[in-house]
Design a protein around this motif. Structure first.
Motif, PDB file in Angstrom:
ATOM      1  N   ASP A  61       0.943  -1.277  -0.093  1.00  0.00           N
ATOM      2  CA  ASP A  61       0.101  -0.075  -0.031  1.00  0.00           C
ATOM      3  C   ASP A  61       1.038   1.296  -0.101  1.00  0.00           C
ATOM      4  O   ASP A  61       1.873   1.257   0.785  1.00  0.00           O
ATOM      5  N   LYS A  62       0.384   2.265  -0.731  1.00  0.00           N
ATOM      6  CA  LYS A  62       1.404   3.739  -1.059  1.00  0.00           C
ATOM      7  C   LYS A  62       0.091   4.736  -0.769  1.00  0.00           C
ATOM      8  O   LYS A  62      -0.997   4.490  -1.081  1.00  0.00           O
ATOM      9  N   LEU A  63       0.894   5.919  -0.271  1.00  0.00           N
ATOM     10  CA  LEU A  63       0.155   6.897  -0.359  1.00  0.00           C
ATOM     11  C   LEU A  63       1.164   7.801  -0.944  1.00  0.00           C
ATOM     12  O   LEU A  63       2.384   8.192  -1.032  1.00  0.00           O
ATOM     13  N   ASN A  64       0.369   8.237  -2.258  1.00  0.00           N
ATOM     14  CA  ASN A  64       0.955   9.342  -3.134  1.00  0.00           C
ATOM     15  C   ASN A  64       0.513  10.613  -2.937  1.00  0.00           C
ATOM     16  O   ASN A  64      -0.861  10.894  -3.033  1.00  0.00           O
ATOM     17  N   LEU A  65       1.382  11.723  -2.668  1.00  0.00           N
ATOM     18  CA  LEU A  65       0.759  13.027  -2.215  1.00  0.00           C
ATOM     19  C   LEU A  65       0.672  14.047  -3.242  1.00  0.00           C
ATOM     20  O   LEU A  65      -0.175  14.829  -3.006  1.00  0.00           O
TER      21      LEU A  65
ATOM     22  N   TRP B 292       5.569   6.092 -17.446  1.00  0.00           N
ATOM     23  CA  TRP B 292       4.702   4.853 -17.740  1.00  0.00           C
ATOM     24  C   TRP B 292       5.600   3.616 -17.325  1.00  0.00           C
ATOM     25  O   TRP B 292       6.804   3.371 -17.570  1.00  0.00           O
ATOM     26  N   HIS B 293       4.934   2.887 -16.300  1.00  0.00           N
ATOM     27  CA  HIS B 293       5.495   1.776 -15.943  1.00  0.00           C
ATOM     28  C   HIS B 293       4.275   0.508 -15.300  1.00  0.00           C
ATOM     29  O   HIS B 293       3.137   1.038 -15.585  1.00  0.00           O
ATOM     30  N   GLN B 294       4.774  -0.632 -15.507  1.00  0.00           N
ATOM     31  CA  GLN B 294       3.899  -1.624 -14.830  1.00  0.00           C
ATOM     32  C   GLN B 294       4.505  -1.824 -13.425  1.00  0.00           C
ATOM     33  O   GLN B 294       5.588  -1.731 -13.151  1.00  0.00           O
ATOM     34  N   ASP B 295       3.603  -2.332 -12.563  1.00  0.00           N
ATOM     35  CA  ASP B 295       4.102  -2.539 -10.955  1.00  0.00           C
ATOM     36  C   ASP B 295       4.524  -4.266 -11.206  1.00  0.00           C
ATOM     37  O   ASP B 295       5.536  -4.369 -10.284  1.00  0.00           O
ATOM     38  N   SER B 296       4.140  -4.957 -12.010  1.00  0.00           N
ATOM     39  CA  SER B 296       4.600  -6.160 -11.981  1.00  0.00           C
ATOM     40  C   SER B 296       6.044  -6.419 -12.067  1.00  0.00           C
ATOM     41  O   SER B 296       6.675  -7.382 -11.294  1.00  0.00           O
TER      42      SER B 296
ATOM     43  N   ILE C  95      -0.099  -1.024 -17.810  1.00  0.00           N
ATOM     44  CA  ILE C  95       0.827   0.366 -17.931  1.00  0.00           C
ATOM     45  C   ILE C  95       0.127   1.420 -17.300  1.00  0.00           C
ATOM     46  O   ILE C  95      -0.949   1.771 -17.784  1.00  0.00           O
ATOM     47  N   HIS C  96       0.749   2.110 -16.514  1.00  0.00           N
ATOM     48  CA  HIS C  96       0.164   3.571 -15.772  1.00  0.00           C
ATOM     49  C   HIS C  96       1.331   4.591 -15.609  1.00  0.00           C
ATOM     50  O   HIS C  96       2.295   4.166 -15.518  1.00  0.00           O
ATOM     51  N   GLY C  97       0.748   5.717 -15.472  1.00  0.00           N
ATOM     52  CA  GLY C  97       1.571   6.831 -14.913  1.00  0.00           C
ATOM     53  C   GLY C  97       0.980   8.176 -14.825  1.00  0.00           C
ATOM     54  O   GLY C  97      -0.436   8.065 -14.821  1.00  0.00           O
ATOM     55  N   SER C  98       1.620   9.166 -14.538  1.00  0.00           N
ATOM     56  CA  SER C  98       0.716  10.417 -14.642  1.00  0.00           C
ATOM     57  C   SER C  98       1.752  11.469 -14.510  1.00  0.00           C
ATOM     58  O   SER C  98       3.080  11.299 -14.370  1.00  0.00           O
ATOM     59  N   ALA C  99       1.104  12.629 -15.034  1.00  0.00           N
ATOM     60  CA  ALA C  99       1.868  14.018 -15.231  1.00  0.00           C
ATOM     61  C   ALA C  99       2.214  14.395 -14.030  1.00  0.00           C
ATOM     62  O   ALA C  99       1.572  14.445 -12.979  1.00  0.00           O
TER      63      ALA C  99
ATOM     64  N   PRO D 241      -4.197  19.884  -4.815  1.00  0.00           N
ATOM     65  CA  PRO D 241      -3.536  18.602  -4.308  1.00  0.00           C
ATOM     66  C   PRO D 241      -4.190  17.412  -5.161  1.00  0.00           C
ATOM     67  O   PRO D 241      -5.235  17.634  -5.669  1.00  0.00           O
ATOM     68  N   ARG D 242      -3.278  16.471  -5.523  1.00  0.00           N
ATOM     69  CA  ARG D 242      -3.900  15.131  -6.009  1.00  0.00           C
ATOM     70  C   ARG D 242      -3.208  13.955  -5.282  1.00  0.00           C
ATOM     71  O   ARG D 242      -2.296  13.310  -5.565  1.00  0.00           O
ATOM     72  N   ARG D 243      -3.991  13.725  -4.136  1.00  0.00           N
ATOM     73  CA  ARG D 243      -3.519  12.796  -3.118  1.00  0.00           C
ATOM     74  C   ARG D 243      -4.288  11.512  -3.566  1.00  0.00           C
ATOM     75  O   ARG D 243      -5.509  11.663  -3.750  1.00  0.00           O
TER      76      ARG D 243
HETATM   77  O1  LIG Z   1      -0.201   8.105  -8.375  1.00  0.00           O
HETATM   78  C1  LIG Z   1       0.045   8.129  -9.374  1.00  0.00           C
HETATM   79  O2  LIG Z   1      -0.148   9.090 -10.431  1.00  0.00           O
HETATM   80  C2  LIG Z   1       0.844   6.914 -10.199  1.00  0.00           C
HETATM   81  C3  LIG Z   1       0.975   6.156  -9.014  1.00  0.00           C
HETATM   82  C4  LIG Z   1       1.959   4.701  -9.302  1.00  0.00           C
HETATM   83  O3  LIG Z   1       2.123   4.671 -10.559  1.00  0.00           O
HETATM   84  C5  LIG Z   1       2.114   3.841  -8.496  1.00  0.00           C
HETATM   85  O4  LIG Z   1       2.045   4.097  -7.310  1.00  0.00           O
HETATM   86  O5  LIG Z   1       2.599   2.660  -8.971  1.00  0.00           O
END
Ligand SMILES: O=C(O)CCC(=O)C(=O)O
Length: 270
Positions: free
Chosen positions: A126-130, A141-145, A229-233, A240-242
């Motif tokens: 689990d992660k908190l992205n702030l 762009w990445h995969q978590d796997s 595949i996911h990512g963000s700018a 904020p975008r928590r």
């Molecule tokens: O929070 C995001 O925009 C991306 C999060 C993400 O890629 C991750 O936590 O693996």
């Protein structure tokens, strides 16, 4: 089970199809404004706590970005030189009781169980992205796997749930996914000579025409496959975008970092 809230959480056939075909689906406004306020307060308590904890941690730099390990926890700082702003905390669930409740919430766990064959489940990580206003950096762009494949024999069975704590827009760097990118499993990484480059998906494997920005209101959930595949700018806005990202697995297996088993209580299983 007759609890209507739990019934309402079950996967619909359309959600099941979209997860299988596109590698993700979204449920909007699952949590009320009051619940979101409580989660945001927990995010701020956790960020303050992580910053304090980081003073006693081991600092290292990867590609020039500051990471601090404190026991089982990794705290990332924002990328601007010398920034004292916490970017990511992993894991975060043991920093605040609010996260422990969230992990067991049937509005999250019932659909996840549906994705994992209705078997009992446990937390994987689990992660908190702030992603702070004007300062929050993006995610390539990445995969978590590929991060997990060496620590886990069931890497295909690690569904992610992204919990939006703020309204997510393109301006504040909403999560973006590449629809259908999960179907070939772990894809090649970049070979750009950087330390983390191997974890970012090779551009030749990314069909950006299938990019979907997940513009969602606070309290929404995005369920996505560990191979998607996911990512963000970066956050270019004043808002904020928590977000919290919870990742589950079949019950009985230890968590990625803490190495203890954190099962979801059986009472919530369907
Ligand atoms: O929070 C995001 O925009 C991306 C999060 C993400 O890629 C991750 O936590 O693996």
């Amino acid at each position: 089970m007759t609890d209507s809230r739990v019934d309402g959480s079950r996967l619909t056939p359309d959600e099941r199809r979209r997860y299988a075909d596109d590698g993700y689906f979204v449920r909007e406004r699952v949590f009320s404004a009051t619940e979101v306020d409580n989660l945001c307060a927990a995010a701020e308590r956790s960020a303050a706590c992580a910053k304090q904890l980081s003073r006693a941690g081991t600092t290292y730099y990867l590609d020039g970005h500051r990471f601090v390990d404190v026991g089982h926890r990794t705290i990332q700082f924002e990328h601007a030189y010398g920034s004292e702003t916490v970017r990511v905390i992993e894991p975060v669930h043991d920093l605040d009781a609010e996260w422990e409740h969230l992990i067991d919430d049937p509005r999250i766990t019932v659909p996840v169980q549906g994705l994992l064959g209705h078997a009992p489940i446990a937390l994987w990580t689990d992660k908190l992205n702030l992603k702070r206003p004007r300062e929050g950096s993006g995610f390539r762009w990445h995969q978590d796997s590929p991060y997990w494949v060496h620590d886990c024999v069931h890497v295909d069975a690690l569904p992610n749930v992204y919990v939006a704590l703020d309204d997510a827009t393109e301006a504040n760097g909403c999560l973006c996914v590449i629809a259908g990118s999960h179907v070939e499993g772990c894809l090649p990484g970049t070979a750009d000579g950087s330390q983390l480059g191997g974890f970012f998906t090779h551009p030749g494997s990314i069909d950006e025409s299938r990019q979907v920005p997940l513009v969602v209101p606070a309290g929404s959930l995005a369920f996505f496959d560990p191979h998607t595949i996911h990512g963000s700018a970066p956050n270019a806005s004043d808002r904020p975008r928590r977000a919290v990202v919870l990742t589950y697995q079949p019950a009985g297996h230890p968590m990625l970092k803490l190495k203890q088993v954190r099962n979801v209580p059986r009472g919530d299983h369907v």
